[in-house]
Design a protein around this motif. Structure first.
Motif, PDB file in Angstrom:
ATOM      1  N   LYS A 169      34.559  43.108  27.893  1.00 37.52           N
ATOM      2  CA  LYS A 169      34.387  42.139  26.812  1.00 37.52           C
ATOM      3  C   LYS A 169      35.498  41.357  26.565  1.00 37.52           C
ATOM      4  O   LYS A 169      35.620  40.231  26.124  1.00 37.52           O
ATOM      5  CB  LYS A 169      33.685  42.627  25.379  1.00 37.52           C
ATOM      6  N   SER A 170      36.843  42.078  26.352  1.00 38.67           N
ATOM      7  CA  SER A 170      37.949  41.733  26.047  1.00 38.67           C
ATOM      8  C   SER A 170      38.666  40.616  27.015  1.00 38.67           C
ATOM      9  O   SER A 170      39.497  39.717  26.767  1.00 38.67           O
ATOM     10  CB  SER A 170      38.856  42.768  25.666  1.00 38.67           C
ATOM     11  N   ASP A 171      38.030  40.598  28.115  1.00 37.94           N
ATOM     12  CA  ASP A 171      38.674  39.694  29.118  1.00 37.94           C
ATOM     13  C   ASP A 171      38.045  38.263  29.365  1.00 37.94           C
ATOM     14  O   ASP A 171      38.677  37.430  29.797  1.00 37.94           O
ATOM     15  CB  ASP A 171      38.287  40.446  30.559  1.00 37.94           C
ATOM     16  N   ALA A 172      36.949  38.061  28.417  1.00 39.05           N
ATOM     17  CA  ALA A 172      36.246  36.957  28.617  1.00 39.05           C
ATOM     18  C   ALA A 172      36.893  35.858  28.259  1.00 39.05           C
ATOM     19  O   ALA A 172      37.022  34.667  28.835  1.00 39.05           O
ATOM     20  CB  ALA A 172      34.790  36.934  27.731  1.00 39.05           C
ATOM     21  N   SER A 173      37.777  35.742  27.095  1.00 36.07           N
ATOM     22  CA  SER A 173      38.610  34.780  26.865  1.00 36.07           C
ATOM     23  C   SER A 173      39.831  34.428  27.570  1.00 36.07           C
ATOM     24  O   SER A 173      40.464  33.305  27.765  1.00 36.07           O
ATOM     25  CB  SER A 173      39.119  34.884  25.291  1.00 36.07           C
ATOM     26  N   LEU A 174      40.067  35.237  28.620  1.00 39.12           N
ATOM     27  CA  LEU A 174      41.310  35.172  29.339  1.00 39.12           C
ATOM     28  C   LEU A 174      40.928  34.597  30.762  1.00 39.12           C
ATOM     29  O   LEU A 174      41.638  33.884  31.271  1.00 39.12           O
ATOM     30  CB  LEU A 174      42.013  36.376  29.604  1.00 39.12           C
ATOM     31  N   VAL A 175      39.590  34.765  31.325  1.00 41.23           N
ATOM     32  CA  VAL A 175      39.405  34.581  32.829  1.00 41.23           C
ATOM     33  C   VAL A 175      38.712  33.133  32.807  1.00 41.23           C
ATOM     34  O   VAL A 175      37.514  33.132  32.344  1.00 41.23           O
ATOM     35  CB  VAL A 175      38.178  35.601  33.220  1.00 41.23           C
ATOM     36  N   LYS A 176      39.590  32.483  33.328  1.00 41.89           N
ATOM     37  CA  LYS A 176      39.043  31.040  33.746  1.00 41.89           C
ATOM     38  C   LYS A 176      39.166  30.590  35.127  1.00 41.89           C
ATOM     39  O   LYS A 176      40.182  30.923  35.602  1.00 41.89           O
ATOM     40  CB  LYS A 176      39.713  29.707  32.621  1.00 41.89           C
ATOM     41  N   VAL A 177      38.362  29.660  35.470  1.00 47.25           N
ATOM     42  CA  VAL A 177      38.465  29.352  37.017  1.00 47.25           C
ATOM     43  C   VAL A 177      39.946  28.725  37.289  1.00 47.25           C
ATOM     44  O   VAL A 177      40.150  27.623  36.305  1.00 47.25           O
ATOM     45  CB  VAL A 177      37.341  28.604  37.372  1.00 47.25           C
ATOM     46  N   GLY A 178      40.445  29.094  37.991  1.00 48.26           N
ATOM     47  CA  GLY A 178      41.930  28.318  38.209  1.00 48.26           C
ATOM     48  C   GLY A 178      42.829  28.975  37.738  1.00 48.26           C
ATOM     49  O   GLY A 178      44.229  28.753  38.338  1.00 48.26           O
TER      50      GLY A 178
ATOM     51  N   ILE B 126      43.949  46.612  42.147  1.00 46.95           N
ATOM     52  CA  ILE B 126      42.729  47.222  42.819  1.00 46.95           C
ATOM     53  C   ILE B 126      42.209  48.855  42.561  1.00 46.95           C
ATOM     54  O   ILE B 126      43.274  49.565  42.603  1.00 46.95           O
ATOM     55  CB  ILE B 126      42.984  47.160  44.257  1.00 46.95           C
ATOM     56  N   ILE B 127      40.973  49.051  42.311  1.00 45.20           N
ATOM     57  CA  ILE B 127      40.893  50.150  42.129  1.00 45.20           C
ATOM     58  C   ILE B 127      39.559  50.783  42.781  1.00 45.20           C
ATOM     59  O   ILE B 127      39.409  52.130  42.570  1.00 45.20           O
ATOM     60  CB  ILE B 127      40.108  50.167  40.466  1.00 45.20           C
ATOM     61  N   ALA B 128      38.955  50.232  43.740  1.00 48.77           N
ATOM     62  CA  ALA B 128      38.036  50.824  44.518  1.00 48.77           C
ATOM     63  C   ALA B 128      37.553  49.902  45.713  1.00 48.77           C
ATOM     64  O   ALA B 128      37.922  48.930  45.914  1.00 48.77           O
ATOM     65  CB  ALA B 128      36.498  50.710  43.727  1.00 48.77           C
ATOM     66  N   ALA B 129      37.367  50.792  46.858  1.00 53.23           N
ATOM     67  CA  ALA B 129      37.592  50.345  48.335  1.00 53.23           C
ATOM     68  C   ALA B 129      35.955  49.504  48.280  1.00 53.23           C
ATOM     69  O   ALA B 129      35.236  49.760  47.506  1.00 53.23           O
ATOM     70  CB  ALA B 129      37.642  51.380  49.346  1.00 53.23           C
ATOM     71  N   PRO B 130      35.996  48.753  49.506  1.00 51.11           N
ATOM     72  CA  PRO B 130      34.743  48.188  49.799  1.00 51.11           C
ATOM     73  C   PRO B 130      33.761  49.325  50.177  1.00 51.11           C
ATOM     74  O   PRO B 130      33.891  50.313  50.766  1.00 51.11           O
ATOM     75  CB  PRO B 130      34.921  47.430  51.110  1.00 51.11           C
ATOM     76  N   ARG B 131      32.390  48.792  49.737  1.00 52.48           N
ATOM     77  CA  ARG B 131      31.190  49.623  49.876  1.00 52.48           C
ATOM     78  C   ARG B 131      29.873  48.759  49.919  1.00 52.48           C
ATOM     79  O   ARG B 131      29.686  48.012  49.237  1.00 52.48           O
ATOM     80  CB  ARG B 131      30.996  50.860  48.971  1.00 52.48           C
ATOM     81  N   HIS B 132      28.988  49.090  50.916  1.00 50.91           N
ATOM     82  CA  HIS B 132      27.862  48.601  51.133  1.00 50.91           C
ATOM     83  C   HIS B 132      27.965  47.006  51.185  1.00 50.91           C
ATOM     84  O   HIS B 132      27.307  46.393  50.560  1.00 50.91           O
ATOM     85  CB  HIS B 132      26.747  49.029  49.966  1.00 50.91           C
ATOM     86  N   GLY B 133      29.049  46.662  51.986  1.00 48.88           N
ATOM     87  CA  GLY B 133      29.091  45.147  51.812  1.00 48.88           C
ATOM     88  C   GLY B 133      29.884  44.400  50.784  1.00 48.88           C
ATOM     89  O   GLY B 133      29.960  43.215  50.994  1.00 48.88           O
ATOM     90  N   LYS B 134      30.201  45.071  49.736  1.00 48.15           N
ATOM     91  CA  LYS B 134      30.845  44.648  48.812  1.00 48.15           C
ATOM     92  C   LYS B 134      32.259  44.577  48.895  1.00 48.15           C
ATOM     93  O   LYS B 134      32.821  45.339  49.701  1.00 48.15           O
ATOM     94  CB  LYS B 134      30.680  45.435  47.516  1.00 48.15           C
ATOM     95  N   PRO B 135      33.054  43.561  48.429  1.00 45.55           N
ATOM     96  CA  PRO B 135      34.709  43.611  48.824  1.00 45.55           C
ATOM     97  C   PRO B 135      35.400  44.690  47.999  1.00 45.55           C
ATOM     98  O   PRO B 135      34.733  45.444  46.959  1.00 45.55           O
ATOM     99  CB  PRO B 135      34.814  42.005  48.155  1.00 45.55           C
ATOM    100  N   TRP B 136      36.769  44.752  47.935  1.00 47.74           N
ATOM    101  CA  TRP B 136      37.578  45.520  47.432  1.00 47.74           C
ATOM    102  C   TRP B 136      37.250  45.050  45.591  1.00 47.74           C
ATOM    103  O   TRP B 136      36.788  44.041  45.356  1.00 47.74           O
ATOM    104  CB  TRP B 136      39.084  45.066  47.407  1.00 47.74           C
ATOM    105  N   GLN B 137      37.435  46.407  44.868  1.00 49.26           N
ATOM    106  CA  GLN B 137      36.933  46.019  43.532  1.00 49.26           C
ATOM    107  C   GLN B 137      38.435  46.146  42.730  1.00 49.26           C
ATOM    108  O   GLN B 137      39.309  46.628  43.159  1.00 49.26           O
ATOM    109  CB  GLN B 137      36.027  47.315  43.012  1.00 49.26           C
ATOM    110  N   ALA B 138      38.222  45.413  41.868  1.00 44.51           N
ATOM    111  CA  ALA B 138      39.548  45.201  40.731  1.00 44.51           C
ATOM    112  C   ALA B 138      39.274  45.226  39.499  1.00 44.51           C
ATOM    113  O   ALA B 138      38.175  44.909  38.961  1.00 44.51           O
ATOM    114  CB  ALA B 138      40.517  43.832  41.393  1.00 44.51           C
ATOM    115  N   MET B 139      40.236  45.387  38.592  1.00 50.93           N
ATOM    116  CA  MET B 139      40.170  45.216  37.107  1.00 50.93           C
ATOM    117  C   MET B 139      41.198  44.047  36.624  1.00 50.93           C
ATOM    118  O   MET B 139      42.296  44.405  37.173  1.00 50.93           O
ATOM    119  CB  MET B 139      39.849  46.590  36.334  1.00 50.93           C
ATOM    120  N   LEU B 140      41.199  43.729  35.692  1.00 48.24           N
ATOM    121  CA  LEU B 140      42.037  42.797  35.011  1.00 48.24           C
ATOM    122  C   LEU B 140      43.255  43.375  34.547  1.00 48.24           C
ATOM    123  O   LEU B 140      43.069  44.514  33.783  1.00 48.24           O
ATOM    124  CB  LEU B 140      41.532  41.903  34.084  1.00 48.24           C
TER     125      LEU B 140
END
Length: 422
Positions: free
Chosen positions: A77-86, A93-107
């Protein structure tokens, strides 16, 4: 009861892939990590990325690393004001790809050990001391005061620390924070805020393991290398099968769907339930680690008296406490299944081994490395293995320090493994 604490490590550096084995006090394999040249292990790496799309209703965003690898970023929730396109922002990186999903990350940029998480880029005026939400409320005030007193003065401006659940029993908070801070300051790349690229490369498999388990002994006797490599192969092959046999005669049946993992404890006619449940309380957590199970895990148990079920749960939770991923025991479902939740992390073992023909070809190259030096080697491979070694696997083949002739067998119907001829 046997412990599942890691006591020693085995690092196997071979052409095309590095494997790191984690062994317990009884020399049983507890876990294995992979870092392949054709699919580098990005776990715990930190990057500056440009946000490409934001899916506010799904609490995620997407971006691409500098080398073109797609990632999905989990948003709080606290990331909403920070994350803007561009916008260019740091992610971990916190998790590897699984079931067709890409690498997972956190801000945010962070570096974790078993007990602490170092935060990098804490805003001026923001609190730089925090505790995991999983730490009990009755312990929080005392731990917060200790963390502030022992670690607060170690943190330069812009750095913070989170005490993890696994760190609440540490007798000293200063040393772990200082170690993480030194690692970051010694190895982070100086990238300016408006540039994309890798900020921290995690240090590799061994460095990551030592952040979690300390400076454990490394098995490095060349005379043991071939034996341990074969042991890794055998344990990995067994863990890719659905059934794991217990010494008492019972079995564990493990399966994964897109939604969850399931484990069925099958008595298989065993009448000594005390022994069955005692063995299962150790082997279930071991299989969870070895197979890299993550997400929801449901365990189906034979019916047992409530007192004995409680004893089993206590033993299970004790064994789970040795897992650095810190799984959560959620209790029993209404249908009578034991429910666990494991954070996503390394790629599931079966998914790694499904990378064919790459994994079979890499196994063949490990056999080549075990042959006497300065002697040409003939390696029998399938057509698919040969094609991979001449294509995506060519760098691994070229890295060998001896002459290798690939001999392609004519019949691919017998599911043979790569092997040395002559």
């Amino acid at each position: 009861m046997r412990s599942l604490a890691v006591k020693k490590l085995y690092l196997e550096t071979a052409p095309g892939q590095t494997r790191l084995g984690f062994f317990g006090s009884d020399d049983r394999l507890l876990d294995v990590w992979f870092d392949a040249w054709h699919r580098p292990n990005l776990m715990e790496t930190v990057h500056n990325v440009r946000i490409e799309r934001v899916f506010a209703s799904q609490n995620r965003a997407t971006a691409t690393l500098a080398d073109g690898v797609a990632i999905s970023i989990r948003l709080r929730k606290s990331d909403a004001s920070l994350v803007k396109v561009g916008r260019i922002l740091p992610v971990t990186i916190i998790a590897a790809p699984r079931h067709g999903k890409p690498w997972q990350a956190m801000l945010g940029a962070r570096l974790a050990s078993a007990g602490m998480i170092l935060l990098v880029g804490v805003a001026d005026g923001a609190s730089n001391i925090a505790l995991s939400n999983n730490i009990p409320s009755e312990d929080r005030a005392g731990l917060t005061a200790r963390l502030l007193a022992e670690a607060g003065s170690e943190l330069p401006s812009g750095f913070g620390v989170i005490l993890r659940r696994g760190g609440s029993k540490l007798t000293d908070f200063t040393a772990p924070v200082s170690q993480l801070l030194k690692q970051w300051q010694d190895h982070a790349n100086p990238i300016v805020a408006d540039q994309t690229g890798c900020i921290y490369d995690s240090g590799g498999l061994l460095e990551r393991a030592r952040r979690l388990f300390g400076d454990l002994p490394l098995i490095d006797d060349p005379a043991e290398a071939a034996t341990i490599s074969a042991l890794l192969d055998d344990e990995i092959a067994a863990a890719c099968q659905p059934k794991t046999a217990l010494s008492c005669g019972g079995n564990l049946w493990c399966a994964q769907s897109h939604a969850l993992w399931s484990i069925d404890l099958d008595g298989n006619g065993v009448t000594d339930f005390d022994r069955l449940f005692s063995e299962a309380a150790i082997e279930i957590p071991r299989q969870m680690r070895l197979r890299a199970m993550s997400g929801p895990v449901l365990v189906d148990l034979p019916r047992l008296a409530p007192a004995k079920v409680k004893k089993f749960r206590r033993a299970l939770e004790t064994a789970l406490g040795d897992d650095p991923r810190q799984p959560d025991y959620l209790g029993m479902t209404r249908g009578g299944l034991l429910e666990l939740q494991v954070p996503h992390g390394e790629m599931a073992l079966y998914a790694v081994m499904q990378e064919q023909p790459a994994q079979d070809a890499l196994a063949g190259l490990r056999l080549v490395m075990q042959q006497p030096p300065f002697k040409p080697v003939k390696l029998a491979v399938s057509r698919a293995m040969a094609a991979w070694l001449e294509g995506g696997g060519r760098p691994a083949l070229d890295h060998l320090d001896r002459q290798v002739q690939l001999v392609v067998w004519s019949d691919d119907t017998h599911n043979q493994s790569a092997h040395i001829l002559g």
